[in-house]
Motif scaffolding. Structure first.
Motif, PDB file in Angstrom:
ATOM      1  N   GLU A 115      12.685  89.930  43.000  1.00 17.94           N
ATOM      2  CA  GLU A 115      11.429  89.512  42.399  1.00 17.94           C
ATOM      3  C   GLU A 115      10.292  89.646  43.395  1.00 17.94           C
ATOM      4  N   ALA A 116       9.127  90.053  42.906  1.00 23.64           N
ATOM      5  CA  ALA A 116       7.959  90.160  43.769  1.00 23.64           C
ATOM      6  C   ALA A 116       7.543  88.775  44.260  1.00 23.64           C
ATOM      7  N   ARG A 117       7.211  88.689  45.543  1.00 20.30           N
ATOM      8  CA  ARG A 117       6.786  87.412  46.127  1.00 20.30           C
ATOM      9  C   ARG A 117       5.292  87.187  46.006  1.00 20.30           C
ATOM     10  N   PHE A 118       4.525  88.285  45.823  1.00 21.40           N
ATOM     11  CA  PHE A 118       3.079  88.175  45.833  1.00 21.40           C
ATOM     12  C   PHE A 118       2.508  88.882  44.609  1.00 21.40           C
ATOM     13  N   PRO A 119       1.463  88.300  43.991  1.00 24.98           N
ATOM     14  CA  PRO A 119       0.953  88.856  42.739  1.00 24.98           C
ATOM     15  C   PRO A 119       0.169  90.151  42.915  1.00 24.98           C
ATOM     16  N   SER A 120      -0.273  90.450  44.151  1.00 25.45           N
ATOM     17  CA  SER A 120      -1.028  91.687  44.391  1.00 25.45           C
ATOM     18  C   SER A 120      -0.724  92.172  45.797  1.00 25.45           C
ATOM     19  N   GLN A 121      -1.685  92.803  46.457  1.00 21.41           N
ATOM     20  CA  GLN A 121      -1.446  93.423  47.757  1.00 21.41           C
ATOM     21  C   GLN A 121      -2.036  92.596  48.901  1.00 21.41           C
ATOM     22  N   PRO A 122      -1.212  92.207  49.878  1.00 21.03           N
ATOM     23  CA  PRO A 122      -1.771  91.527  51.060  1.00 21.03           C
ATOM     24  C   PRO A 122      -2.745  92.442  51.805  1.00 21.03           C
ATOM     25  N   VAL A 123      -3.803  91.861  52.313  1.00 20.55           N
ATOM     26  CA  VAL A 123      -4.759  92.630  53.102  1.00 20.55           C
ATOM     27  C   VAL A 123      -4.212  92.879  54.514  1.00 20.55           C
ATOM     28  N   GLN A 124      -3.500  91.933  55.058  1.00 26.25           N
ATOM     29  CA  GLN A 124      -3.055  91.983  56.455  1.00 26.25           C
ATOM     30  C   GLN A 124      -1.619  92.484  56.558  1.00 26.25           C
ATOM     31  N   GLY A 125      -1.061  92.771  57.802  1.00 27.08           N
ATOM     32  CA  GLY A 125      -1.767  92.666  59.061  1.00 27.08           C
ATOM     33  C   GLY A 125      -2.511  93.923  59.426  1.00 27.08           C
ATOM     34  N   PHE A 126      -3.423  93.746  60.351  1.00 32.33           N
ATOM     35  CA  PHE A 126      -4.292  94.828  60.783  1.00 32.33           C
ATOM     36  C   PHE A 126      -3.739  95.489  62.043  1.00 32.33           C
ATOM     37  N   SER A 127      -3.778  96.834  62.046  1.00 34.28           N
ATOM     38  CA  SER A 127      -3.217  97.558  63.189  1.00 34.28           C
ATOM     39  C   SER A 127      -4.184  98.556  63.801  1.00 34.28           C
ATOM     40  N   GLY A 128      -5.422  98.597  63.338  1.00 34.21           N
ATOM     41  CA  GLY A 128      -6.399  99.494  63.931  1.00 34.21           C
ATOM     42  C   GLY A 128      -7.779  99.162  63.411  1.00 34.21           C
ATOM     43  N   VAL A 129      -8.808  99.406  64.229  1.00 29.92           N
ATOM     44  CA  VAL A 129     -10.174  99.070  63.834  1.00 29.92           C
ATOM     45  C   VAL A 129     -11.141 100.142  64.324  1.00 29.92           C
ATOM     46  N   GLN A 130     -12.140 100.428  63.489  1.00 31.95           N
ATOM     47  CA  GLN A 130     -13.276 101.270  63.857  1.00 31.95           C
ATOM     48  C   GLN A 130     -14.520 100.707  63.175  1.00 31.95           C
ATOM     49  N   ARG A 131     -15.674 101.083  63.679  1.00 34.93           N
ATOM     50  CA  ARG A 131     -16.895 100.768  62.958  1.00 34.93           C
ATOM     51  C   ARG A 131     -16.915 101.537  61.641  1.00 34.93           C
ATOM     52  N   ASP A 132     -17.400 100.916  60.597  1.00 36.29           N
ATOM     53  CA  ASP A 132     -17.550 101.590  59.309  1.00 36.29           C
ATOM     54  C   ASP A 132     -18.677 102.613  59.433  1.00 36.29           C
ATOM     55  N   PRO A 133     -18.428 103.885  59.096  1.00 38.26           N
ATOM     56  CA  PRO A 133     -19.489 104.896  59.210  1.00 38.26           C
ATOM     57  C   PRO A 133     -20.744 104.551  58.408  1.00 38.26           C
ATOM     58  N   SER A 134     -20.596 103.689  57.417  1.00 35.26           N
ATOM     59  CA  SER A 134     -21.775 103.294  56.637  1.00 35.26           C
ATOM     60  C   SER A 134     -22.722 102.413  57.432  1.00 35.26           C
ATOM     61  N   GLY A 135     -22.231 101.909  58.563  1.00 31.02           N
ATOM     62  CA  GLY A 135     -23.038 101.009  59.360  1.00 31.02           C
ATOM     63  C   GLY A 135     -22.907  99.559  58.963  1.00 31.02           C
ATOM     64  N   GLN A 136     -22.096  99.296  57.953  1.00 35.88           N
ATOM     65  CA  GLN A 136     -21.905  97.930  57.455  1.00 35.88           C
ATOM     66  C   GLN A 136     -20.531  97.414  57.858  1.00 35.88           C
ATOM     67  N   GLY A 137     -20.434  96.757  58.989  1.00 40.52           N
ATOM     68  CA  GLY A 137     -19.190  96.123  59.386  1.00 40.52           C
ATOM     69  C   GLY A 137     -18.173  97.084  59.953  1.00 40.52           C
ATOM     70  N   PHE A 138     -16.906  96.848  59.615  1.00 39.60           N
ATOM     71  CA  PHE A 138     -15.794  97.544  60.248  1.00 39.60           C
ATOM     72  C   PHE A 138     -14.790  98.020  59.207  1.00 39.60           C
ATOM     73  N   LEU A 139     -14.015  98.991  59.610  1.00 42.27           N
ATOM     74  CA  LEU A 139     -12.833  99.397  58.851  1.00 42.27           C
ATOM     75  C   LEU A 139     -11.607  98.933  59.615  1.00 42.27           C
ATOM     76  N   PHE A 140     -10.701  98.226  58.940  1.00 44.96           N
ATOM     77  CA  PHE A 140      -9.430  97.807  59.522  1.00 44.96           C
ATOM     78  C   PHE A 140      -8.295  98.481  58.763  1.00 44.96           C
ATOM     79  N   LEU A 141      -7.337  99.013  59.525  1.00 42.60           N
ATOM     80  CA  LEU A 141      -6.165  99.661  58.936  1.00 42.60           C
ATOM     81  C   LEU A 141      -5.073  98.634  58.721  1.00 42.60           C
ATOM     82  N   SER A 142      -4.524  98.605  57.512  1.00 40.03           N
ATOM     83  CA  SER A 142      -3.393  97.711  57.263  1.00 40.03           C
ATOM     84  C   SER A 142      -2.127  98.334  57.842  1.00 40.03           C
TER      85      SER A 142
END
Length: 748
Positions: A51-78
């Motif tokens: 049975e599924a333990r979670f109703p949707s997709q966990p956001v975490q954990g994060f394994s990489g980060v870059q600035r968002d090319p849009s200039g708004q915050g960051f991109l984190f890789l799950s």
């Protein structure tokens, strides 16, 4: 991100006025149970679906980060999901847009806002093997397909992702569509051989550690074990036939007739009891039975015995004949006919001066005559070696030219207390040390292709690597040292009874091959460096049963650190763990040229003694990078979580990059108590994996953990791990190049 760099710098200056360590100047956290839209997940456990333990997709954990090319915050890789490949088939791989507002005072909490995501997928079927969502139109990629760890944004806006299962490079469009097949990792061991060629394994007298030496069985076992060359020591019979024996004396006797060393059972044969006699072998009286006193027919009635029975036993005594060189060549040809494998010969002319004096024959001439008669004169498959000098020069200047052959010669070099006997016989007082100077090596290169030194010329009796190989290479000579054996009695104490450690040290010194009594061990060690790819146990070839080769990288040891070079022309990818054959704790830094699509080995990064893995890699400028280094512990057991600066242009004497500690994540000053876990003004970051690192400006770096969702243990055994984001002020400014790490945002 709301906090300006100006304000951060001002806060940092205040915080660092009397600081002796890096300082926490901003903090925020994201609760563990943070989900994004998507199908239910967490249904798999050890490869079984429930049975599924979670109703949707966990956001975490994060394994990489870059600035968002849009200039708004960051991109984190799950990361790849729920901790293992067989648990993560319903975890979708994504990059999440995250806005961060750090707490800069104790009265103001940091804010983390998760926005839209980029989903990684393969609708164009670029992955050439079966994936979890094989049949779906979008073919969304999961944590059972790849273990994604670091990423970079190229100048053209496309995404490059580092994977640990291969390890692979994955190339995606800006919206997450896989653009090409996964790019594997070549095994660029960087061994400093003379011409960059693979080292050869020479079976010393055959597989003499497992069978009586110089027998067809010893040679056959050696070939099956993977030897590139087999070595017959050659002596002559009374009727002028070359046979393989360690010495002309095939059984040595004491004065009262006891056998002290033997390679044949001649002393047990009453019909030959009157053949024992004293002869001068290289100037020393030796009493025993001599090959040149027997015809080939007589020698064929004898059987081989183990020369070192106290060490290797007598299980195979009496089973095998004494082979001729022609029979050894026939064996090699038979193997080639059956398997297609071309094995070479590495014959040694034993005691040429003695053979001329005792038997009236020129052993070098007999060798060339036999090789010509047997049509075995391919220079790629024959090396001729000798401890004497004159016969090699005669081979080069007279015998081989007259026969129309040109085979590579190797000058053997024994220990410093010994001397080439042809020198001694001529009254020359020099020893083998005279052959090791730069001038002598250049002279040897005038008649030989290589040298075969006693291994202590390469690794001294204290276990230190000398400069012999590099000096010989400077003279243009191959280097094939002898003899590497598995038995502890032949190993220096520092190897702790590990013969492979000795072989690896010699290979790292740059030898072009080596002689070993245990060719299976030698072939295994050389194979660690010469297999075409670096592969983890999770490589698709193993997961889907299409490869039998052994993995040479530990699980989860792939591209944990990956980033774009500041010039935008290449990717630097740092393996998390050590490739088999490399020194423990040394990690390969690879560079992938985006234009040429070509890998090179940029160098090696050495972990600290307490370090067990790296977590991320971030550029500072065109030649300096930061690395997250960690142990494998969490909570109270965690000790080593650090950020180091290293320089591509500066190396230690062992060839690894020089590095400088810039932040101890277990001991950050937090005078403003920005983090709820801070105690006594000290903040610690005791998570198992800390996998996100980004340089914000010359004084500030961003660090975040991978919470290994849904793990516990970082902040307490029963506490669900959150994602914590740290703005860390540095004592001394970095030489930060504007745009480093986010060149795509500037040039896109």
């Amino acid at each position: 991100m709301k906090l300006t760099c100006v304000r951060l710098t001002a806060l940092l200056a205040l915080a660092l006025s009397s600081a002796q360590a890096a300082t926490l100047v901003g903090y925020a956290e994201l609760k563990a149970d943070t989900f994004a839209a998507g199908p239910a997940s967490g249904a798999w456990n050890a490869g079984l679906r429930g049975e599924a333990r979670f109703p949707s997709q966990p956001v975490q954990g994060f394994s990489g980060v870059q600035r968002d090319p849009s200039g708004q915050g960051f991109l984190f890789l799950s990361d790849n999901g729920f901790g293992a490949r067989n648990n993560s088939a319903d975890y979708l791989l994504r990059l999440h847009r995250v806005a961060l507002t750090p707490a800069t005072t104790a009265r103001r909490a940091g804010q983390v806002s998760v926005g839209s995501f980029i989903e990684l997928r393969d609708p164009d079927r670029k992955v050439p093997w079966q994936i979890v969502n094989e049949a779906s139109p979008e073919r969304r990629l999961t944590g059972a397909d790849f273990d994604v760890e670091g990423f970079a944004i190229a100048p053209d806006g496309t995404l490059w992702v580092g994977d640990e299962f291969g390890p692979y490079l994955l190339h995606f469009s800006a919206d997450g569509r896989l653009l090409e097949a996964p790019i594997g990792t070549p095994n660029l061991a960087g061994l400093p051989t003379l011409r960059g060629q693979s080292p050869v394994v020479v079976a010393h007298r055959g597989s003499s550690g497992t069978r009586p030496e110089h027998t067809l069985e010893a040679y056959r076992i050696a070939i099956e074990a993977g030897a590139d060359f087999i070595e017959p020591d050659l002596v002559v019979t009374r009727d002028g036939v070359l046979v393989a024996r360690h010495e002309p004396v095939i059984a040595v006797l004491s004065a009262d007739g006891r056998v002290t060393e033997a390679t044949a059972d001649v002393a047990t044969r009453p019909e030959f009891k009157d053949r024992a006699r004293v002869k001068k072998l290289d100037g020393k009286d030796v009493y025993g039975y001599w090959a040149e006193d027997f015809t080939l027919a007589e020698l064929k009635t004898l059987r081989a015995v183990e020369r070192l029975p106290q060490l290797r036993g007598r299980a195979y005594d009496g089973r095998f004949e004494i082979p001729t060189l022609a029979e050894i060549i026939a064996l090699v040809r038979d193997v080639e006919a059956r398997t297609g494998r071309k094995v070479g010969l590495y014959p040694e002319t034993k005691h040429p001066t003695f053979v001329t004096q005792a038997a009236g024959m020129n052993i070098s001439q007999l060798l060339i005559d036999t090789l010509k008669k047997e049509n075995f004169t391919d220079p790629a498959r024959v090396f001729i070696q000798s401890f004497e000098v004159g016969n090699l020069k005669e081979l080069r200047t007279r015998i081989m030219p007259a026969a129309g052959v040109n085979l590579p010669l190797v000058q053997l070099i024994s220990s410093p207390d010994e001397a080439p006997y042809d020198w001694t016989a001529a009254g020359d007082k020099r020893t083998y040390g005279a052959l090791t100077s730069d001038v002598a090596l250049k002279e040897i290169a005038g008649y030989a292709a290589g040298v075969g030194p006693y291994k202590r010329w390469i690794i001294d009796d204290q276990g230190r690597t000398t400069d012999f190989v590099s000096r010989a290479h400077d003279a243009g000579l191959l280097v094939h040292p002898w003899t590497f054996r598995n038995e502890p009695t032949y190993l220096l104490p520092d190897y702790q009874n590990d013969p492979e450690a000795e072989m690896r040290q010699a290979l790292r010194a740059g030898v072009d091959g080596f002689f070993t009594d245990f060719p299976a061990t030698g072939a295994r060690v050389v194979g660690q460096y010469t297999v075409p790819e670096v592969r983890s146990p999770q490589h698709h070839a193993y997961a889907q049963g299409v490869s039998s080769g052994a993995a040479n990288l530990p699980g989860s040891g792939g591209f944990e650190g990956l980033n774009l070079s500041p010039d935008g022309q290449g990717l630097y990818a740092l393996l998390e763990k050590t490739v088999a054959g490399d020194l423990p704790g040394q990690l390969r830094l690879m560079r992938f040229d985006l234009g040429r699509r070509q890998w090179t080995l940029a160098g090696r990064y050495a972990l600290e003694p307490a370090g067990e893995a790296i977590g991320d890699l971030a550029p500072v400028n065109d030649h300096e990078y930061l690395v997250l280094e960690r142990d494998n512990a969490s909570g109270e057991a965690a000790k080593h979580k650090r950020v180091y600066l290293f320089n591509l242009r500066e190396k230690n004497p062992d060839g690894t990059f020089k590095k400088t500690l810039i932040a101890d994540l277990m001991n950050l000053r937090d005078p403003q108590k920005l983090a709820p876990s801070t105690t006594g003004g000290v903040f610690s970051f005791p998570y198992v994996t800390i996998e996100n690192l980004l340089v914000l400006d010359a004084r500030t770096i961003l660090v975040a953990n991978d919470n290994n969702f849904p793990a516990t243990g970082g902040r307490g055994r029963e506490v669900r791990d959150v994602s914590e984001f740290l703005w860390i002020g540095l004592d001394a400014p970095l030489k930060f190049a504007a745009g480093a790490g986010h060149r795509s945002a500037v040039r896109k």
